[in-house]
Write a protein that holds these residues in place. Structure first.
Motif, PDB file in Angstrom:
ATOM      1  N   PRO A  13      47.199  30.967  45.168  1.00  0.00           N
ATOM      2  CA  PRO A  13      47.282  31.997  44.113  1.00  0.00           C
ATOM      3  C   PRO A  13      46.347  31.584  42.902  1.00  0.00           C
ATOM      4  CG  PRO A  13      49.555  30.724  44.878  1.00  0.00           C
ATOM      5  CD  PRO A  13      48.174  30.052  45.764  1.00  0.00           C
ATOM      6  N   THR A  14      46.234  32.613  42.127  1.00  0.00           N
ATOM      7  CA  THR A  14      45.092  32.489  41.063  1.00  0.00           C
ATOM      8  C   THR A  14      45.628  31.500  40.137  1.00  0.00           C
ATOM      9  OG1 THR A  14      44.739  34.755  41.560  1.00  0.00           O
ATOM     10  CG2 THR A  14      44.053  33.905  39.359  1.00  0.00           C
ATOM     11  N   ILE A  15      46.703  31.353  39.502  1.00  0.00           N
ATOM     12  CA  ILE A  15      46.981  30.493  38.761  1.00  0.00           C
ATOM     13  C   ILE A  15      47.600  29.213  39.395  1.00  0.00           C
ATOM     14  CG2 ILE A  15      48.667  30.049  36.605  1.00  0.00           C
ATOM     15  CD1 ILE A  15      46.846  32.680  36.641  1.00  0.00           C
ATOM     16  N   PRO A  16      46.734  27.986  38.697  1.00  0.00           N
ATOM     17  CA  PRO A  16      47.190  26.703  39.484  1.00  0.00           C
ATOM     18  C   PRO A  16      48.509  26.211  39.024  1.00  0.00           C
ATOM     19  CG  PRO A  16      45.016  26.818  38.290  1.00  0.00           C
ATOM     20  CD  PRO A  16      45.636  28.050  37.905  1.00  0.00           C
ATOM     21  N   GLY A  17      49.293  25.732  39.988  1.00  0.00           N
ATOM     22  CA  GLY A  17      50.543  25.165  39.794  1.00  0.00           C
ATOM     23  C   GLY A  17      51.715  26.270  39.511  1.00  0.00           C
ATOM     24  N   ASP A  18      51.281  27.579  39.746  1.00  0.00           N
ATOM     25  CA  ASP A  18      52.463  28.654  39.662  1.00  0.00           C
ATOM     26  C   ASP A  18      53.387  28.057  40.665  1.00  0.00           C
ATOM     27  OD1 ASP A  18      52.097  30.541  37.815  1.00  0.00           O
ATOM     28  OD2 ASP A  18      51.502  31.979  39.357  1.00  0.00           O
TER      29      ASP A  18
END
Lengths: 150, 185
Positions: free
Chosen positions: B21-26
Motif C-alpha cells: 500500500p502507498t500510505i504507510p500504516g494504512d
C-alpha cells in the motif's frame, strides 16, 4: 514499490498541495472505503437472513439493477445514495468525520512478511498454503475496517 | 520447491514485485497478496505528471492497494455474465484459472489479467485498456475481440514462463480464492 512515487505523494499530502494524481488516489480511496463499509453492513444483514437485495431496493426506493450495481463495485455514489442505503440497511445515517492521512503508525512489518521457507510440494497438488495466515488471522477486525473511514 | 518459493525467487530477481500500500500504516487485513509483473507495476507505480494519465493510473493503483488491504471485493465466477459489475472476474474458459481485475473509472477502463497462485495470492501479469487507447496500448474492445484472445494467451504464456508446471489455482467456489471480505456478484 517506487520510492519516488510514494515519496512524492506523501510530500504532497504533507504540504497540503496534492497533484491531480494524488487527488485521484484519495478520491478512489474514499470510494473504496465507503463501498466496503456499506457492502459489509448489507452482507451482515443478508447472511443473517434479515435483508435481501430486493428488500433493500424496495426500502431505498431504487431499481434492483441499481442496487446490484452499487453492491458490485466501488463507485462515486452521491451522499444522498449513501444516506439512502444506510437508512434502508439498518436505520443508520452517515456521520461526517475526517482524519490526517499521515497519522497512522506503520503496521508491524510482520503483517507483510512472507515465510522464508516452506515444505516442498509437488506441482498441481499444492499442500496447504503457507502464504495463507491462520484462519483466525484472516478474520478482519471490524475496527480496522471502520478505521479506514475515520 | 513449492510455488511459494518460486514466487519468492521471482521477487528476488525482479521478475515479480509485491504490491504494498502507498500510505504507510494504512489499516490492513492480513492475508491478501498481489504480485505484479514489471509491466503492470510500471503502470501503477510510476509518478506521472500528465493529468489524465496520473488521474487514471493513481485511481487504479488505489484499487489495487485496497485489494491487498482487504477491501471488499465483488467477484464474478461466471465468464461473460457480470461484465464490468465485478471487481474481479474469472475469464473464459474458467478451467484455465485466468482472471481479470477491473478498474472502470475514470475512463478508459483498465484490466489486469492474471491468475491466483494460491488462495489470497494473485499474480497480475498483463494489462490493457478496455475501451480506448491508453499509454500507447490498443483497447481490448468487446469480449470476442482478437485483443482479448491475445491478452489471455499472453497471460497464460507469461504464467508458464514463471511457473512452468504449476497450474493457476482453479475451483468453482469463492472461498477457494479469497478468505474474507469478498462476495459473489
Amino acid at each position: 514499490m517506487s520510492t519516488s512515487r510514494q515519496t512524492a505523494i506523501l510530500s504532497e499530502v504533507a504540504a497540503k498541495r496534492p497533484s491531480v494524481g494524488t487527488q485521484a488516489y484519495f478520491q478512489s480511496k474514499a470510494m473504496s472505503a465507503f463501498y466496503t463499509f456499506v457492502v459489509q453492513k448489507f452482507l451482515e444483514k443478508e447472511r443473517a437472513g434479515e435483508l435481501s437485495r430486493a428488500d433493500l431496493a424496495r426500502r431505498a426506493r431504487k431499481d434492483p439493477a441499481v442496487i446490484t450495481r452499487l453492491l458490485s463495485k466501488p463507485s462515486n455514489m452521491t451522499l444522498g445514495t449513501l444516506s439512502d442505503l444506510l437508512l434502508a440497511i439498518d436505520g443508520e445515517e452517515p456521520i461526517p468525520q475526517s482524519a490526517p492521512i499521515l497519522r497512522y503508525k506503520p503496521f508491524p512489518s510482520s503483517i507483510w512478511e512472507m515465510p522464508k521457507k516452506s515444505p516442498a510440494t509437488s506441482p498441481k497438488q499444492p499442500s496447504p498454503s503457507l502464504l495463507d495466515p491462520p484462519p483466525s488471522a484472516n478474520k478482519p477486525e471490524k475496527s480496522e475496517l471502520i478505521d479506514a473511514l475515520t | 520447491m513449492s510455488i511459494h518459493e518460486v514466487i519468492l525467487d521471482h521477487v528476488s530477481w525482479g521478475r515479480l514485485a509485491r504490491l504494498m500500500p502507498t500510505i504507510p500504516g494504512d489499516p490492513a487485513v492480513k492475508g491478501r497478496r498481489l504480485f505484479l509483473s514489471k509491466d503492470v507495476m510500471d503502470l501503477v507505480d510510476t509518478y506521472r505528471t500528465k493529468a489524465a494519465e496520473a488521474r487514471r493510473c493513481e485511481a487504479f493503483r488505489q484499487e489495487l492497494d485496497d485489494f491487498v488491504k482487504g477491501g471488499q471485493v465483488g467477484v464474478c465466477l461466471r465468464p461473460f455474465e457480470a461484465n464490468e459489475d465485478a471487481k474481479l472476474g474469472l475469464l473464459h474458459p474458467p478451467e484455465d484459472g485466468i482472471w481479470d481485475i477491473r478498474s472502470v473509472n475514470p475512463s478508459p477502463g483498465l484490466r489486469v489479467v492474471g491468475a491466483f497462485a494460491e488462495k489470497n495470492s494473485f499474480i497480475g501479469l498483463e494489462w490493457a485498456p478496455r475501451s480506448k487507447e491508453f499509454l500507447g496500448r490498443q483497447p481490448l474492445g468487446d469480449r470476442n475481440s482478437r485483443e482479448w484472445r491475445d491478452i489471455i494467451g499472453n497471460a497464460k504464456a507469461h504464467w508458464r514462463r514463471l511457473f512452468s508446471s504449476w497450474e493457476p489455482r482453479t475451483g468453482d467456489k469463492l472461498d477457494e480464492y479469497l478468505s474474507t471480505n469478498c462476495h459473489l456478484v
